[in-house]
Design an enzyme around this catalytic site. Structure first.
Site, PDB file in Angstrom:
ATOM      1  N   LYS A  59     -64.505  -6.615  18.132  1.00  0.00           N
ATOM      2  CA  LYS A  59     -64.463  -7.715  19.111  1.00  0.00           C
ATOM      3  C   LYS A  59     -64.210  -9.047  18.406  1.00  0.00           C
ATOM      4  CE  LYS A  59     -67.342  -5.233  22.378  1.00  0.00           C
ATOM      5  NZ  LYS A  59     -68.664  -4.951  22.935  1.00  0.00           N
ATOM      6  N   GLN A 103     -74.712  -7.122  22.639  1.00  0.00           N
ATOM      7  CA  GLN A 103     -74.211  -5.766  22.380  1.00  0.00           C
ATOM      8  C   GLN A 103     -75.272  -4.716  22.725  1.00  0.00           C
ATOM      9  OE1 GLN A 103     -71.001  -4.895  21.397  1.00  0.00           O
ATOM     10  NE2 GLN A 103     -71.694  -2.807  21.791  1.00  0.00           N
ATOM     11  N   ASP A 126     -69.483  -9.996  30.181  1.00  0.00           N
ATOM     12  CA  ASP A 126     -69.557  -8.544  30.406  1.00  0.00           C
ATOM     13  C   ASP A 126     -69.697  -8.231  31.897  1.00  0.00           C
ATOM     14  OD1 ASP A 126     -69.093  -7.025  28.196  1.00  0.00           O
ATOM     15  OD2 ASP A 126     -71.175  -6.988  27.504  1.00  0.00           O
TER      16      ASP A 126
END
Ligand SMILES: NC(=O)c1ccc[n+]([C@@H]2O[C@H](COP(=O)([O-])OP(=O)(O)OC[C@H]3O[C@@H](n4cnc5c(N)ncnc54)[C@H](OP(=O)(O)O)[C@@H]3O)[C@@H](O)[C@H]2O)c1
Length: 296
Positions: A59, A103, A126
């Site tokens: 990422k 994460q 997200d």
């Protein structure tokens, strides 16, 4: 089957993700010039899960390649809840941070949902906060989960019509199944959502013009579950041990058999996977634009 015929039936997620990133790079450059700084993504990585470290590394690299600034915040697996809460609150206030990504999975002692709920919805790249999932359910504008966005982008890149079509989604998670079902519904598909208690699953799948498999059960979807001519999107990624001691990534669909019936199908890897990171970058640029415009 000839290579040309083979590749015609395969949805190339790597290529579509590359196209998305190239398009995005131009938008990021323009926005950086307009607002005087780059979009910023904060990534919170807790613990030593090797897969999480690899995802985060990918990422961070992907951000750099399109001109997005990334801020990596790494913590020991024993970090306490109070510290994590303070980190997220601080990032919420940081004017240089447009997107916050925690994460997953988090170490077991940390309450995942409570921590995700702290993220400012305007920075929720997200798309996992209740506010953004609620906006998606209502058909309002917001930041939505990356894998479902990636699936929708693949379908549009390959000009797969969904309006009025029967779409079957296997899986009802907040991360994939439910949001992709809502996105498909918003585009006028007739959506059936299946889960572990669904009766006659093969029969239900055989009704699908588009079949989205996101249940994390390697090769569960057999070839004869796929209606001739259907489009198959395989979201599943499960690492399985091979007899020779190596391991490989398996999708939820028995690819070779499904390939025979499908008109288009995503491979694993190289299908949905590359789209997820690409859409995270898209969401970060989107949150940057939205936040900058709301200040103007
Ligand atoms: N490529 C990517 O970027 C990407 C991103 C996200 C996820 N994934 C992969 O996608 C898969 C799904 O992820 P997820 O986070 O949505 O998983 P999840 O939270 O575990 O949800 C799985 C869903 O599948 C359903 N299910 C499980 N076994 C089933 C069965 N035998 N028959 C019918 N339905 C069944 C479950 O039903 P119940 O609700 O009844 O339990 C649940 O709704 C995983 O392999 C994951 O690794 C890939």
């Amino acid at each position: 089957m000839e290579q040309a015929v083979l590749s015609k039936k395969i949805i190339d997620g790597k290529q579509v993700a590359k196209d998305v990133r190239e398009e995005l790079k131009v938008q990021v450059e323009a926005a950086t010039a307009k607002y005087g700084r780059k979009p910023g993504l904060a990534v919170v990585l807790i613990g030593d899960n090797p897969a999480s470290h690899t995802y985060v590394k990918n990422k961070v690299t992907a951000c750099k390649n399109v001109g997005i600034e990334s801020f990596l915040l790494q913590y020991d697996k024993d970090v306490d809840e109070k510290t994590v809460v303070e980190i997220v609150q601080k990032l919420n206030q940081d004017p240089l941070v447009d997107g916050i990504l925690v994460q997953l999975p988090l170490p077991k002692h940390l309450p995942t949902q409570e921590i995700l709920a702290l993220i400012d919805p305007a920075k929720d790249v997200d798309g996992l906060t209740a506010i953004n999932l609620g906006r998606l359910a209502r058909g309002d504008e917001g930041l939505f989960p990356c894998t479902p966005l990636g699936i929708m982008r693949l379908l549009s890149a390959y000009k797969v019509p969904v309006k009025g079509k029967n779409v079957v989604v296997l899986g009802r998670s907040h991360l994939v199944g439910k949001p992709v079902a809502l996105m498909l519904l918003a585009q006028d598909a007739t959506v059936t959502i299946c889960h572990s208690k669904t009766a006659n699953l093969p029969e239900v799948c055989r009704q699908a013009d588009v079949l989205v498999a996101a249940c994390g059960q390697p090769e569960m979807v057999k070839g004869d579950w796929v209606k001739p001519g259907a489009v198959v999107i395989d979201v599943g990624t499960t690492r399985v041990e091979n007899a020779d001691g190596t391991s490989s990534l398996k999708g939820d669909v028995a690819f070779d058999a499904a390939f025979e019936n499908a008109s288009l199908i995503t491979p694993v890897p190289g299908g949905v996977g590359p789209m997820t990171i690409a859409m995270l970058l898209v969401n970060t640029q989107k949150s940057f634009e939205m936040r900058m415009q709301s200040r103007a």
